[in-house]
Design a protein around this motif. Structure first.
Motif, PDB file in Angstrom:
ATOM      1  N   ARG A  15     104.856 -18.610 -38.164  1.00  0.00           N
ATOM      2  CA  ARG A  15     106.273 -18.450 -38.496  1.00  0.00           C
ATOM      3  C   ARG A  15     107.158 -18.877 -37.342  1.00  0.00           C
ATOM      4  O   ARG A  15     108.169 -19.553 -37.540  1.00  0.00           O
ATOM      5  CB  ARG A  15     106.590 -16.998 -38.862  1.00  0.00           C
ATOM      6  N   TYR A  18     107.415 -22.567 -37.123  1.00  0.00           N
ATOM      7  CA  TYR A  18     108.057 -23.194 -38.283  1.00  0.00           C
ATOM      8  C   TYR A  18     109.528 -22.838 -38.423  1.00  0.00           C
ATOM      9  O   TYR A  18     110.368 -23.687 -38.699  1.00  0.00           O
ATOM     10  CB  TYR A  18     107.285 -22.793 -39.546  1.00  0.00           C
ATOM     11  N   GLU A  19     109.887 -21.570 -38.245  1.00  0.00           N
ATOM     12  CA  GLU A  19     111.272 -21.123 -38.409  1.00  0.00           C
ATOM     13  C   GLU A  19     112.034 -21.246 -37.091  1.00  0.00           C
ATOM     14  O   GLU A  19     111.452 -21.173 -36.019  1.00  0.00           O
ATOM     15  CB  GLU A  19     111.308 -19.664 -38.871  1.00  0.00           C
ATOM     16  N   ASN A  80     114.980 -19.886 -51.327  1.00  0.00           N
ATOM     17  CA  ASN A  80     113.798 -20.564 -50.798  1.00  0.00           C
ATOM     18  C   ASN A  80     113.800 -22.070 -51.061  1.00  0.00           C
ATOM     19  O   ASN A  80     112.781 -22.733 -50.919  1.00  0.00           O
ATOM     20  CB  ASN A  80     112.512 -19.918 -51.312  1.00  0.00           C
ATOM     21  N   THR A  83     112.689 -23.888 -48.031  1.00  0.00           N
ATOM     22  CA  THR A  83     111.248 -23.761 -47.829  1.00  0.00           C
ATOM     23  C   THR A  83     110.509 -24.811 -48.648  1.00  0.00           C
ATOM     24  O   THR A  83     109.606 -25.489 -48.131  1.00  0.00           O
ATOM     25  CB  THR A  83     110.769 -22.345 -48.211  1.00  0.00           C
ATOM     26  N   ALA A  86     111.169 -28.190 -47.103  1.00  0.00           N
ATOM     27  CA  ALA A  86     110.415 -28.344 -45.855  1.00  0.00           C
ATOM     28  C   ALA A  86     108.971 -28.718 -46.145  1.00  0.00           C
ATOM     29  O   ALA A  86     108.388 -29.557 -45.451  1.00  0.00           O
ATOM     30  CB  ALA A  86     110.475 -27.064 -45.038  1.00  0.00           C
ATOM     31  N   ARG A  87     108.392 -28.137 -47.170  1.00  0.00           N
ATOM     32  CA  ARG A  87     107.015 -28.468 -47.520  1.00  0.00           C
ATOM     33  C   ARG A  87     106.884 -29.944 -47.870  1.00  0.00           C
ATOM     34  O   ARG A  87     105.955 -30.630 -47.435  1.00  0.00           O
ATOM     35  CB  ARG A  87     106.527 -27.599 -48.671  1.00  0.00           C
ATOM     36  N   GLU A  98     112.538 -24.774 -40.558  1.00  0.00           N
ATOM     37  CA  GLU A  98     113.483 -24.141 -41.477  1.00  0.00           C
ATOM     38  C   GLU A  98     114.428 -23.227 -40.707  1.00  0.00           C
ATOM     39  O   GLU A  98     113.997 -22.435 -39.869  1.00  0.00           O
ATOM     40  CB  GLU A  98     112.748 -23.330 -42.541  1.00  0.00           C
TER      41      GLU A  98
END
Length: 132
Positions: A15, A18-19, A80, A83, A86-87, A98
């Motif tokens: 996390r 990524y965040e 989301n 999210t 981002a994927r 993100e």
């Protein structure tokens, strides 16, 4: 280390990789390391967006820069869409993170937003920032 603790530690590490929070994102953009990408529909963009952000709907994936980290955002923590975007971007090989809290927390922290060509900064909300 207990396997369940190791699994949770790996999740937290992932996390954090990524965040990115709004204060760190603003710094990365200011240093030229990253660019903000709004993943919301046109009506949401028109309502207001982060000043200087790119609009994915207008540019498409092929229009995004490849030389900086892309920081994608949606409305806020209850959305989301960023999210899911981002994927797609990560699967396409683009360096993507993100924005934790999305547009809502960017605005609530008093960072610049734009609507109808006018850039504004709201008074920072002391519940979400110590930057006031």
């Amino acid at each position: 280390m207990d396997d369940s603790i190791a699994a949770r530690l790996a999740h937290v590490d992932a996390r954090l990789a990524y965040e990115i929070d709004v204060v760190a994102a603003a710094g990365a953009v200011a240093r030229g390391e990253a660019v903000l990408v709004d993943t919301r529909r046109q009506e949401s963009w028109d309502h207001g967006h982060i000043a200087g952000a790119l609009h994915l709907v207008a540019l498409g994936i092929e229009g995004l820069p490849r030389d900086r980290t892309l920081i994608v955002y949606g409305w806020g923590p209850g959305c989301n869409g960023a999210t899911a975007t981002a994927r797609v971007l990560l699967a396409a090989g683009l360096d993507t993170r993100e924005l934790f809290g999305g547009y809502e927390y960017w605005a609530r922290n008093g960072f610049p937003t734009e609507a109808d060509g006018v850039i504004t900064r709201r008074e920072p909300d002391p519940l979400v920032t110590a930057e006031y």
